[in-house]
Design an enzyme around this catalytic site. Structure first.
Site, mmCIF file in Angstrom:
data_model
loop_
_atom_site.group_PDB
_atom_site.id
_atom_site.type_symbol
_atom_site.label_atom_id
_atom_site.label_comp_id
_atom_site.label_asym_id
_atom_site.label_seq_id
_atom_site.Cartn_x
_atom_site.Cartn_y
_atom_site.Cartn_z
ATOM 1 N N HIS A 162 -0.449 -2.444 -4.495
ATOM 2 C CA HIS A 162 0.125 -3.465 -5.371
ATOM 3 C C HIS A 162 0.396 -2.999 -6.798
ATOM 4 O O HIS A 162 0.089 -3.687 -7.772
ATOM 5 C CB HIS A 162 -0.758 -4.706 -5.372
ATOM 6 C CG HIS A 162 -0.781 -5.439 -4.058
ATOM 7 N ND1 HIS A 162 0.342 -5.560 -3.263
ATOM 8 C CD2 HIS A 162 -1.791 -6.062 -3.397
ATOM 9 C CE1 HIS A 162 0.031 -6.246 -2.175
ATOM 10 N NE2 HIS A 162 -1.246 -6.556 -2.224
ATOM 11 N N ASP A 201 -2.562 -9.921 8.773
ATOM 12 C CA ASP A 201 -2.272 -9.166 7.557
ATOM 13 C C ASP A 201 -1.447 -7.960 7.970
ATOM 14 O O ASP A 201 -1.931 -6.840 8.036
ATOM 15 C CB ASP A 201 -3.561 -8.729 6.860
ATOM 16 C CG ASP A 201 -3.300 -8.077 5.500
ATOM 17 O OD1 ASP A 201 -2.118 -8.007 5.098
ATOM 18 O OD2 ASP A 201 -4.268 -7.632 4.844
ATOM 19 N N GLU A 245 5.234 -12.530 2.085
ATOM 20 C CA GLU A 245 5.621 -11.545 1.071
ATOM 21 C C GLU A 245 6.845 -10.764 1.548
ATOM 22 O O GLU A 245 6.745 -9.862 2.365
ATOM 23 C CB GLU A 245 4.462 -10.590 0.807
ATOM 24 C CG GLU A 245 3.175 -11.275 0.392
ATOM 25 C CD GLU A 245 1.982 -10.355 0.505
ATOM 26 O OE1 GLU A 245 2.030 -9.233 -0.063
ATOM 27 O OE2 GLU A 245 1.006 -10.724 1.184
ATOM 28 N N ARG A 296 0.800 -1.220 0.000
ATOM 29 C CA ARG A 296 0.000 0.000 0.000
ATOM 30 C C ARG A 296 0.838 1.278 0.000
ATOM 31 O O ARG A 296 1.911 1.317 0.598
ATOM 32 C CB ARG A 296 -0.934 -0.006 1.215
ATOM 33 C CG ARG A 296 -1.991 -1.106 1.159
ATOM 34 C CD ARG A 296 -2.610 -1.372 2.525
ATOM 35 N NE ARG A 296 -3.697 -2.341 2.443
ATOM 36 C CZ ARG A 296 -3.525 -3.664 2.415
ATOM 37 N NH1 ARG A 296 -2.304 -4.172 2.462
ATOM 38 N NH2 ARG A 296 -4.568 -4.476 2.342
ATOM 39 N N HIS A 347 3.474 -13.162 -4.557
ATOM 40 C CA HIS A 347 2.258 -13.288 -3.747
ATOM 41 C C HIS A 347 1.690 -14.710 -3.787
ATOM 42 O O HIS A 347 0.489 -14.909 -3.980
ATOM 43 C CB HIS A 347 1.218 -12.283 -4.238
ATOM 44 C CG HIS A 347 0.264 -11.822 -3.186
ATOM 45 N ND1 HIS A 347 -0.759 -12.619 -2.713
ATOM 46 C CD2 HIS A 347 0.164 -10.653 -2.521
ATOM 47 C CE1 HIS A 347 -1.459 -11.949 -1.804
ATOM 48 N NE2 HIS A 347 -0.914 -10.749 -1.665
#
Length: 378
Positions: A128, A274, A339, A108, A202
């Site tokens: 992304h 997350d 990631e 982001r 990803h």
């Protein structure tokens, strides 16, 4: 296991292939086939196979990893990443970046804008790489490697202004499958104007190979004592907080599902894990970042990286509407992502490690996913 019903583990794992016996020896190499067409362009699939029978499958759409097939503790082969049967799955709306290369800047960026060398740039999206990022591009492929290291180099040329970013950017990603059951991902980029670059992959992992529908019992160990605080939009606030005495602490191995429903702001905001972990490795050298152990199959995944951050995501928005390989529906927490990358919103956070790339410089980054097994039974 607390928050997820154990009965789900008896289901066939969503989006995974059925296990099959591992051959004693397989001739290593690369095979290529037409995978489909989109927007008048052909998309090819490449299958990398090593001497132990491990396979890595990639397509030129999004430079995406579509499958990784590895042995379990009994030597049976099984798929450990999510994917789709056909190209339409990857080009469709249900594709949540499955196995894709992400850029020009992963994750982001607050407000979808940043200021660079006195000029403000407005991006096509705040996440992304934009609304048509690298995950939606057709990449060129070149076969490389030797017997012990089978490799495929994917290349893409991102034109000045694409997605709102400045500079013509040339990107190479080399995927190498070694005889030690390692998948090496080497990123390289150059630019003709100052820009920002932050690349990652990803892939969604479920190491059970079809034995567990969720990753709740997978034991995770992340080599990070801190994480980035984020707001309700999962944009970093700039604060770096400690994980100790919180359900975010994976400094010792913990089942992913044990504390995923605890009352913690980061878990409530993300609907699960997350968040970005601040890795102990901040020197740019290749070091271990995380280890995952799946007790049913005995598979172990070690993630090594040169990057300072690790985004740990637990498939919080996967649902039965996401139908993948074998037309099998998914479920919440069916997989996890590791990631490896620089911190989100780095272009707007001067205190974070920088993502600026200038003409004459070379962006380099490496991540290795190493697969093995533990012999002990669960």
């Amino acid at each position: 296991m607390n928050s997820i019903n154990r009965s789900t583990f008896l289901l066939t794992a969503a989006l995974l292939l059925v296990s099959f016996a591992s051959p004693a020896f397989v001739k290593p190499g690369i095979t290529k086939r037409l995978f489909g067409e989109t927007a008048g362009q052909q998309v090819y699939e490449y299958i990398l196979t090593n001497t132990k029978g491990m396979q890595v499958k990639l397509i030129t759409y999004g430079a995406s990893i579509t499958d990784i097939i590895t042995p379990d503790r009994e030597g049976h082969m099984g798929s450990v990443v999510f994917g789709f049967d056909s190209l339409s799955g990857y080009t469709g709306r249900q594709n949540a970046l499955m196995g894709a290369a992400v850029g020009r800047v992963a994750n982001r960026i607050a407000g979808g804008r940043f200021t660079l060398e006195g000029k403000e740039y407005k991006l096509s999206s705040n996440i992304h790489g934009g609304s048509h990022g690298f995950d939606k591009k057709i990449w060129k492929a070149e076969e490389l490697g030797s017997v012990n290291e089978i490799a495929l180099r994917m290349s893409y040329f991102s034109k000045d202004g694409e997605g709102g970013y400045p500079g013509n950017l040339k990107v190479d990603i080399t995927y190498t499958l070694t005889s030690k059951n390692e998948l090496k991902i080497d990123y390289r980029a150059t630019t003709d104007r100052t820009t920002h670059v932050n690349l990652t992959n990803h892939s969604y992992f479920n190491l059970s190979g079809g034995m567990a529908a969720t990753v709740a019992d997978t034991e995770m160990n992340i080599l990070a004592d801190q994480y980035l605080e984020a707001d309700r939009n999962i944009i970093p606030t700039g604060k770096i907080l400690g994980v100790k005495r919180t359900p975010l602490d994976f400094t010792t191995p913990q089942p992913i599902g044990r504390r995923i429903a605890d009352d913690h702001p980061a878990l409530k905001t993300g609907n699960g894990y997350d968040l970005t972990y601040v890795l102990r490795n901040q020197g740019g050298k290749l070091k271990l970042a995380a280890t995952a152990y799946e007790p049913y199959s005995g598979r172990v995944l070690e993630a090594y990286t040169t990057e300072p951050g690790l985004v740990f995501y637990t498939g919080n928005h996967l649902n039965p509407g996401v139908t993948g390989r074998g037309q099998k529906p998914s479920v919440k927490y069916a997989a996890f992502c590791l990631e490896t990358q620089h911190y989100p919103d780095s272009p707007n956070q001067p205190a974070f490690p920088g993502t600026i790339l200038k003409p004459g410089e070379i962006y380099k980054s490496q991540t290795i996913f190493r697969f093995s097994v533990k012999n002990r039974k669960p």
